[in-house]
Design a protein around this motif. Structure first.
Motif, PDB file in Angstrom:
ATOM      1  N   TYR A 160     -17.517   2.105   2.919  1.00 44.49           N
ATOM      2  CA  TYR A 160     -17.466   2.434   1.637  1.00 44.49           C
ATOM      3  C   TYR A 160     -16.255   3.078   1.111  1.00 44.49           C
ATOM      4  N   LEU A 161     -15.812   2.189  -0.130  1.00 42.06           N
ATOM      5  CA  LEU A 161     -14.638   2.919  -0.772  1.00 42.06           C
ATOM      6  C   LEU A 161     -14.854   2.979  -2.180  1.00 42.06           C
ATOM      7  N   ALA A 162     -14.981   4.368  -2.694  1.00 37.88           N
ATOM      8  CA  ALA A 162     -15.325   4.736  -4.006  1.00 37.88           C
ATOM      9  C   ALA A 162     -14.479   4.228  -5.059  1.00 37.88           C
ATOM     10  N   PRO A 163     -15.144   4.049  -6.124  1.00 37.22           N
ATOM     11  CA  PRO A 163     -14.143   3.613  -7.396  1.00 37.22           C
ATOM     12  C   PRO A 163     -12.993   4.453  -7.574  1.00 37.22           C
ATOM     13  N   ASP A 164     -12.946   5.799  -7.367  1.00 37.11           N
ATOM     14  CA  ASP A 164     -11.773   6.363  -7.589  1.00 37.11           C
ATOM     15  C   ASP A 164     -10.747   6.177  -6.525  1.00 37.11           C
ATOM     16  N   ARG A 165     -11.092   5.581  -5.344  1.00 41.95           N
ATOM     17  CA  ARG A 165      -9.977   5.242  -4.438  1.00 41.95           C
ATOM     18  C   ARG A 165      -9.614   3.563  -4.759  1.00 41.95           C
ATOM     19  N   VAL A 166     -10.368   2.930  -5.135  1.00 44.66           N
ATOM     20  CA  VAL A 166     -10.326   1.575  -5.578  1.00 44.66           C
ATOM     21  C   VAL A 166      -8.990   1.258  -6.650  1.00 44.66           C
ATOM     22  N   LYS A 167      -8.925   1.890  -7.541  1.00 48.95           N
ATOM     23  CA  LYS A 167      -7.827   1.578  -8.781  1.00 48.95           C
ATOM     24  C   LYS A 167      -6.505   2.254  -7.885  1.00 48.95           C
ATOM     25  N   PRO A 168      -6.312   3.148  -7.221  1.00 45.64           N
ATOM     26  CA  PRO A 168      -5.141   3.368  -6.503  1.00 45.64           C
ATOM     27  C   PRO A 168      -4.464   2.146  -5.650  1.00 45.64           C
ATOM     28  N   THR A 169      -5.637   1.900  -4.896  1.00 43.58           N
ATOM     29  CA  THR A 169      -5.263   0.685  -3.827  1.00 43.58           C
ATOM     30  C   THR A 169      -5.009  -0.636  -4.766  1.00 43.58           C
ATOM     31  N   ALA A 170      -5.596  -1.005  -5.657  1.00 44.78           N
ATOM     32  CA  ALA A 170      -5.431  -2.036  -6.403  1.00 44.78           C
ATOM     33  C   ALA A 170      -3.911  -1.842  -7.089  1.00 44.78           C
ATOM     34  N   ASP A 171      -3.377  -0.447  -7.561  1.00 47.96           N
ATOM     35  CA  ASP A 171      -2.202  -0.457  -8.024  1.00 47.96           C
ATOM     36  C   ASP A 171      -1.236  -0.596  -7.019  1.00 47.96           C
ATOM     37  N   HIS A 172      -1.400  -0.377  -5.646  1.00 48.12           N
ATOM     38  CA  HIS A 172      -0.764  -0.369  -4.558  1.00 48.12           C
ATOM     39  C   HIS A 172      -0.326  -1.800  -4.118  1.00 48.12           C
ATOM     40  N   LEU A 173      -1.379  -2.540  -4.073  1.00 43.45           N
ATOM     41  CA  LEU A 173      -1.463  -3.973  -3.665  1.00 43.45           C
ATOM     42  C   LEU A 173      -0.328  -4.929  -5.064  1.00 43.45           C
ATOM     43  N   ALA A 174      -0.699  -4.368  -6.189  1.00 45.79           N
ATOM     44  CA  ALA A 174      -0.059  -4.866  -7.213  1.00 45.79           C
ATOM     45  C   ALA A 174       1.421  -4.722  -7.348  1.00 45.79           C
ATOM     46  N   SER A 175       1.604  -3.635  -6.719  1.00 47.36           N
ATOM     47  CA  SER A 175       3.090  -2.997  -6.942  1.00 47.36           C
ATOM     48  C   SER A 175       3.977  -3.347  -5.635  1.00 47.36           C
ATOM     49  N   THR A 176       3.148  -3.961  -4.512  1.00 46.99           N
ATOM     50  CA  THR A 176       4.014  -3.991  -3.338  1.00 46.99           C
ATOM     51  C   THR A 176       3.926  -5.611  -3.086  1.00 46.99           C
TER      52      THR A 176
END
Length: 166
Positions: free
Chosen positions: A90-106
Motif C-alpha cells: 500500500y502506498l498512501a496518497p501522501d506518498r503518491v504525489k512525491p512519487t508522481a513528481d519524481h517520475l515527472a522530473s526524472t
C-alpha cells in the motif's frame, strides 16, 4: 518466471472503509478484481525488480520517493498472503504525489545508464537473465513513461496505490 507486479489506483476511502488492509481484502479477495478495476490498473509484470533497479540503482533498497515507484510502501499482507494468494503493498496518497513528481522530473534518459543486464544478474535482479540490449528502449522506456502517467493520475485524484505481487 518469477513474481509479476500490478498496480491499482484506489480512493483512500472505499465504500466507507478507510483501513487499507480491509480495502485490500475487499478488492483483491474478488477473483475478478482486474476486470473490475481495469480503469485504474497498470501491469508492470515480471520486470518489476529490474524497473526498481533502474529507478534506484539497487534491487531492493532506495530512498523515497524513488523507491516508492516499485518496492516502497507498506506491506499489508504479511500474514494475509495465503488468504489472498498474493502480496499487497500500500502506498498512501501522501506518498503518491512525491512519487508522481519524481517520475515527472526524472526523464528515462537519466536512468538508462543503469541498464546493464549482466550487472543486474550479478545483483540478483529477478529474471534479469532474460533481458537483452533492446529491452531498455523497447520495454523499460515506455513502461517508465506509463508509470509516470499512472502515478500522475493517482496524485491528481488523491488516490492511494496498491501494488500486487503474484
Amino acid at each position: 518466471m518469477g513474481l509479476a507486479m500490478s498496480y491499482l489506483r484506489v480512493p483512500p476511502v472505499l465504500e466507507g472503509e478507510p483501513d487499507p488492509g480491509r480495502v485490500a481484502r475487499r478488492i483483491f479477495g474478488a477473483a475478478d478484481w482486474r476486470r473490475r478495476g481495469a480503469s485504474g490498473l497498470f501491469e508492470l509484470g515480471w520486470a518489476w525488480q529490474a524497473m526498481h533497479y533502474l529507478v534506484t540503482g539497487d534491487p531492493w533498497e532506495g530512498r523515497q520517493p524513488e523507491s516508492d515507484v516499485v518496492c516502497g510502501g507498506r506491506l499489508l499482507t504479511e500474514d494475509g498472503a495465503d488468504e489472498l494468494g498474493m502480496d499487497v503493498i500500500y502506498l498512501a496518497p501522501d506518498r503518491v504525489k512525491p512519487t508522481a513528481d519524481h517520475l515527472a522530473s526524472t526523464p528515462f534518459g537519466e536512468l538508462a545508464g543503469r541498464y546493464d543486464p549482466v550487472a543486474m544478474v550479478r545483483a540478483g535482479v529477478q529474471d534479469a537473465g532474460r533481458l537483452d540490449g533492446a529491452a531498455r528502449d523497447r520495454f523499460f522506456k515506455p513502461a517508465y513513461e506509463a508509470l509516470g502517467h499512472f502515478f500522475n493520475a493517482a496524485a491528481a485524484e488523491g488516490q492511494a496505490v496498491y501494488k500486487v505481487m503474484a
